[in-house]
Scaffold this motif. Structure first.
Motif, short mmCIF file in Angstrom:
data_model
loop_
_atom_site.label_atom_id
_atom_site.label_comp_id
_atom_site.label_asym_id
_atom_site.label_seq_id
_atom_site.Cartn_x
_atom_site.Cartn_y
_atom_site.Cartn_z
N HIS A 47 -16.94 36.64 102.06
CA HIS A 47 -16.37 38.32 102.06
C HIS A 47 -16.58 38.94 101.22
O HIS A 47 -17.23 40.43 100.94
CB HIS A 47 -15.00 37.88 102.16
N LEU A 48 -16.78 38.70 99.89
CA LEU A 48 -17.55 39.00 98.98
C LEU A 48 -19.52 39.48 98.87
O LEU A 48 -19.19 41.05 98.80
CB LEU A 48 -17.11 38.61 97.18
N SER A 49 -19.69 38.93 99.30
CA SER A 49 -21.26 39.29 99.42
C SER A 49 -21.28 40.47 100.37
O SER A 49 -22.48 41.15 100.15
CB SER A 49 -22.01 38.15 99.92
N ALA A 50 -20.48 40.59 101.15
CA ALA A 50 -20.78 41.81 102.29
C ALA A 50 -20.22 43.02 101.17
O ALA A 50 -20.33 43.66 102.23
CB ALA A 50 -19.79 41.54 103.19
N HIS A 51 -19.53 42.88 100.27
CA HIS A 51 -19.16 44.09 99.89
C HIS A 51 -19.48 44.67 98.43
O HIS A 51 -19.01 45.45 97.99
CB HIS A 51 -17.29 44.07 99.16
N LEU A 52 -20.27 43.66 98.04
CA LEU A 52 -20.75 43.46 96.64
C LEU A 52 -21.61 45.14 96.24
O LEU A 52 -21.96 45.99 95.17
CB LEU A 52 -22.06 42.34 95.82
N GLU A 53 -22.55 45.65 97.39
CA GLU A 53 -23.17 46.98 96.69
C GLU A 53 -21.97 48.03 97.31
O GLU A 53 -22.61 49.34 95.83
CB GLU A 53 -23.91 46.74 98.07
N SER A 54 -21.21 47.81 97.69
CA SER A 54 -20.19 48.69 98.18
C SER A 54 -19.75 49.57 96.27
O SER A 54 -19.52 50.68 96.08
CB SER A 54 -19.34 49.08 98.93
N TYR A 55 -19.07 47.71 96.09
CA TYR A 55 -18.30 47.99 94.80
C TYR A 55 -19.76 48.49 93.43
O TYR A 55 -18.90 49.14 93.21
CB TYR A 55 -18.01 46.54 94.28
N SER A 56 -20.95 47.78 93.32
CA SER A 56 -21.51 48.28 92.99
C SER A 56 -22.09 49.71 93.07
O SER A 56 -22.28 50.54 91.54
CB SER A 56 -23.23 47.33 93.04
N LYS A 57 -21.75 50.42 93.62
CA LYS A 57 -21.68 52.55 93.39
C LYS A 57 -20.71 52.69 93.37
O LYS A 57 -20.92 53.85 92.70
CB LYS A 57 -22.23 52.41 96.11
N GLN A 58 -19.38 52.18 93.93
CA GLN A 58 -18.45 52.69 93.68
C GLN A 58 -17.83 52.47 91.62
O GLN A 58 -17.58 53.33 91.43
CB GLN A 58 -17.27 52.27 94.27
N LEU A 59 -18.92 51.29 91.35
CA LEU A 59 -18.92 51.79 89.99
C LEU A 59 -18.82 52.66 89.09
O LEU A 59 -18.77 52.71 87.84
CB LEU A 59 -19.32 49.89 89.36
N GLY A 60 -19.94 52.93 89.52
CA GLY A 60 -21.06 54.50 88.86
C GLY A 60 -19.79 55.96 88.97
O GLY A 60 -19.83 56.13 88.51
N LEU A 61 -18.82 55.60 89.37
CA LEU A 61 -17.91 56.97 89.93
C LEU A 61 -17.58 56.82 88.69
O LEU A 61 -17.06 55.82 87.64
CB LEU A 61 -17.19 57.34 91.29
N VAL A 62 -17.14 57.71 88.32
CA VAL A 62 -15.97 58.15 87.38
C VAL A 62 -14.59 58.22 87.46
O VAL A 62 -14.08 58.07 88.53
CB VAL A 62 -15.38 59.79 86.91
N GLY A 63 -13.68 56.76 86.57
CA GLY A 63 -12.58 56.40 86.71
C GLY A 63 -12.66 55.29 87.37
O GLY A 63 -11.45 54.35 87.64
N CYS A 87 -15.58 38.89 89.05
CA CYS A 87 -16.72 40.28 87.73
C CYS A 87 -17.72 39.31 87.92
O CYS A 87 -18.79 40.14 86.70
CB CYS A 87 -15.93 40.00 86.52
N PHE A 88 -17.80 38.08 87.61
CA PHE A 88 -19.34 37.15 87.44
C PHE A 88 -20.17 37.67 88.46
O PHE A 88 -21.33 38.24 88.65
CB PHE A 88 -19.01 35.46 87.62
N HIS A 89 -19.86 37.86 89.82
CA HIS A 89 -20.21 37.97 90.93
C HIS A 89 -20.98 38.97 91.62
O HIS A 89 -22.06 39.60 91.37
CB HIS A 89 -19.78 37.43 92.27
N LEU A 90 -19.91 40.57 90.66
CA LEU A 90 -20.56 41.72 90.22
C LEU A 90 -21.59 41.83 89.49
O LEU A 90 -22.51 42.02 89.74
CB LEU A 90 -19.28 42.32 90.34
N GLN A 91 -21.25 41.14 88.36
CA GLN A 91 -22.09 41.22 87.54
C GLN A 91 -23.39 40.45 87.88
O GLN A 91 -24.64 41.24 87.68
CB GLN A 91 -22.40 40.25 86.16
N GLN A 92 -23.57 39.87 88.43
CA GLN A 92 -24.92 39.25 89.40
C GLN A 92 -25.83 40.30 90.41
O GLN A 92 -27.07 40.68 89.69
CB GLN A 92 -24.23 37.86 89.66
#
Length: 99
Positions: A47-63, A87-92
């Motif tokens: 489940h998390l792997s399917a969303h990690l790319e989206s989370y990575s892109k969103q993290l670049g947005l302000v706020g 956070c660990f998986h997102l950092q990876q």
């Protein structure tokens, strides 16, 4: 009690023991003894792997913070990872796709 230690050989893994009987473990059968990291068989990983790319892109947005992303993740998938594991998986993910 006989303790088994394994040594690689050309045709598989041979056990070293005091007995003349030697057990051979081939690479094909080795998976039965060590099936890999069980964490990657966890449905949370899929489940998390399917969303990690989206989370990575969103993290670049302000706020947008990791905490905010994790809170949305937990609402979407209540059996999900704790904040620290998220956070660990997102950092990876971020490290793997760093330019």
């Amino acid at each position: 009690m006989n303790i088994l230690s394994l040594n690689p050989s050309a045709d598989g893994w041979k056990s070293k023991s005091n007995e003349s009987d030697q057990t051979t473990i081939t690479p094909a059968s080795a998976g039965r003894f060590h099936a890999g990291n069980p964490a990657y068989k966890d449905p949370r990983v899929e489940h998390l792997s399917a969303h990690l790319e989206s989370y990575s892109k969103q993290l670049g947005l302000v706020g947008v913070t990791r905490k905010l992303l994790w809170e949305e993740y937990i609402i979407d998938y209540q059996q999900g990872y704790s904040y620290s594991q998220f956070c660990f998986h997102l950092q990876q993910q971020l490290r793997a796709h760093r330019p």
